[in-house]
Design an enzyme around this catalytic site. Structure first.
Site, short mmCIF file in Angstrom:
data_model
loop_
_atom_site.label_atom_id
_atom_site.label_comp_id
_atom_site.label_asym_id
_atom_site.label_seq_id
_atom_site.Cartn_x
_atom_site.Cartn_y
_atom_site.Cartn_z
N GLY A 59 0.84 -1.33 -0.03
CA GLY A 59 -0.06 0.02 -0.19
C GLY A 59 0.79 1.29 0.10
N LEU A 62 -10.72 -7.40 -12.85
CA LEU A 62 -12.04 -7.04 -12.43
C LEU A 62 -12.83 -7.52 -14.03
CD1 LEU A 62 -11.37 -4.09 -10.51
CD2 LEU A 62 -12.36 -6.32 -9.71
N ASN A 77 -6.61 3.43 -12.21
CA ASN A 77 -5.50 2.27 -11.74
C ASN A 77 -4.31 2.97 -12.03
OD1 ASN A 77 -4.28 -0.43 -11.14
ND2 ASN A 77 -4.21 -0.80 -13.56
N HIS A 102 -0.50 1.60 -13.16
CA HIS A 102 0.19 0.18 -13.80
C HIS A 102 1.79 0.55 -13.81
CE1 HIS A 102 0.74 -3.52 -15.90
NE2 HIS A 102 1.40 -2.69 -16.73
N THR A 123 -11.18 0.23 -17.84
CA THR A 123 -12.17 -0.32 -18.73
C THR A 123 -11.93 -1.81 -18.80
OG1 THR A 123 -10.56 -0.54 -20.56
CG2 THR A 123 -11.92 1.67 -20.24
N LEU A 173 -7.70 -5.58 -19.94
CA LEU A 173 -6.58 -5.32 -19.02
C LEU A 173 -5.83 -4.21 -19.09
CD1 LEU A 173 -5.32 -6.66 -16.28
CD2 LEU A 173 -3.94 -7.84 -17.89
N GLU A 199 5.78 6.75 -9.16
CA GLU A 199 4.44 6.21 -8.81
C GLU A 199 3.61 7.14 -7.84
OE1 GLU A 199 3.38 2.18 -8.56
OE2 GLU A 199 5.33 1.62 -9.77
C1 GRF Z 1 2.82 -0.94 -7.77
O1 GRF Z 1 4.07 -1.19 -8.62
C2 GRF Z 1 1.65 -0.59 -8.77
O2 GRF Z 1 2.02 0.05 -9.78
C3 GRF Z 1 1.07 -2.26 -8.96
O3 GRF Z 1 1.45 -2.74 -8.09
C4 GRF Z 1 2.35 -2.11 -7.12
C5 GRF Z 1 1.76 -1.84 -5.62
O4 GRF Z 1 2.62 -1.33 -4.68
N1 GRF Z 1 -0.13 -2.25 -9.60
P1 GRF Z 1 2.02 -0.69 -3.39
O5 GRF Z 1 1.04 -1.77 -2.59
O6 GRF Z 1 1.34 0.59 -3.74
O7 GRF Z 1 3.30 -0.40 -2.56
#
Ligand code: GRF
Length: 197
Positions: free
Chosen positions: A13, A94, A108, A110, A142, A145, A175
């Site tokens: 998380g 999903l 989301n 990715h 959407t 995937l 991110e």
């Molecule tokens: C991240 O790399 C995200 O892009 C991917 O899953 C990972 C989640 O990491 N979908 P965290 O749980 O937010 O640390």
């Protein structure tokens, strides 16, 4: 009135924490729920420590019946009346049945520069392909995937000495910048993409 934001995760998380911590001041969103399909997800404790309600909907009792799992998931989410769902490391695919109920309201993150490297093991695949840069993408969800309109992208250089782990760590720091930046705009009704750095 502020937008109620639910965050779905399966793991540690760190993106969820970045999102929660960003929703202050003049941000149009406020946390309403953090939900996991795994009771042992580290993110649940971090959310609870920040005073955000948490829920678990375990997918395992539903076996192959994805529709039944998704009905339970939807019902639990609706208890919190969110306006927006953020997927943040939610490791369940999903189906259209669920996605269509949240279309335009679910986003989301990715860890690749979509449309490249949908699915898993993105960093190993980017390295194997000899990419000079990598990154992450936030997109509307959407039924396909890791598809859907792109709301933001952040790029990082690939170092020749990178392993999948070192590259993942470099992308993850981006991110944590990209996802809050996109959610801030999205919650305010602005779908113009964010490009970082
Ligand atoms: C991240 O790399 C995200 O892009 C991917 O899953 C990972 C989640 O990491 N979908 P965290 O749980 O937010 O640390």
């Amino acid at each position: 009135m502020s937008k109620r934001v639910a965050i779905l995760l399966s793991g540690g998380g760190s993106n969820m924490v970045a999102l929660l911590d960003s929703m202050t001041g003049d941000h149009a969103g406020r946390p309403a729920l953090v939900l996991s399909n795994r009771a042992d997800a580290g993110g649940l404790d971090k959310a609870a420590a920040r005073g955000v309600p948490t829920e678990v909907v375990d997918h395992r009792p539903y076996g192959a019946d994805r529709a039944a799992f998704e009905d339970a998931l939807h019902a639990r989410i609706m208890d919190y009346r969110p306006d927006i769902i953020c997927l943040a490391g939610f490791m369940r695919v999903l189906t259209e049945g669920f996605v269509s109920r949240w279309q335009g309201r679910m986003i989301n993150i990715h860890p690749s520069l979509l449309p490249k490297y949908r699915g898993l093991h993105t960093h190993a695949r980017a390295l194997a392909a000899g990419e000079a840069e990598a990154g992450c993408t936030v997109h509307e969800v959407t039924a396909a995937l890791d598809d859907g309109p792109i709301l933001g992208q952040a790029r990082v250089p690939v170092d020749p000495a990178d392993t999948p782990d070192t590259l993942a760590a470099r992308v993850l720091t981006m991110e944590h910048r990209l996802y809050p930046a996109v959610l801030r705009r999205f919650a305010a009704g602005d779908r113009a993409p964010v490009w970082l750095p």
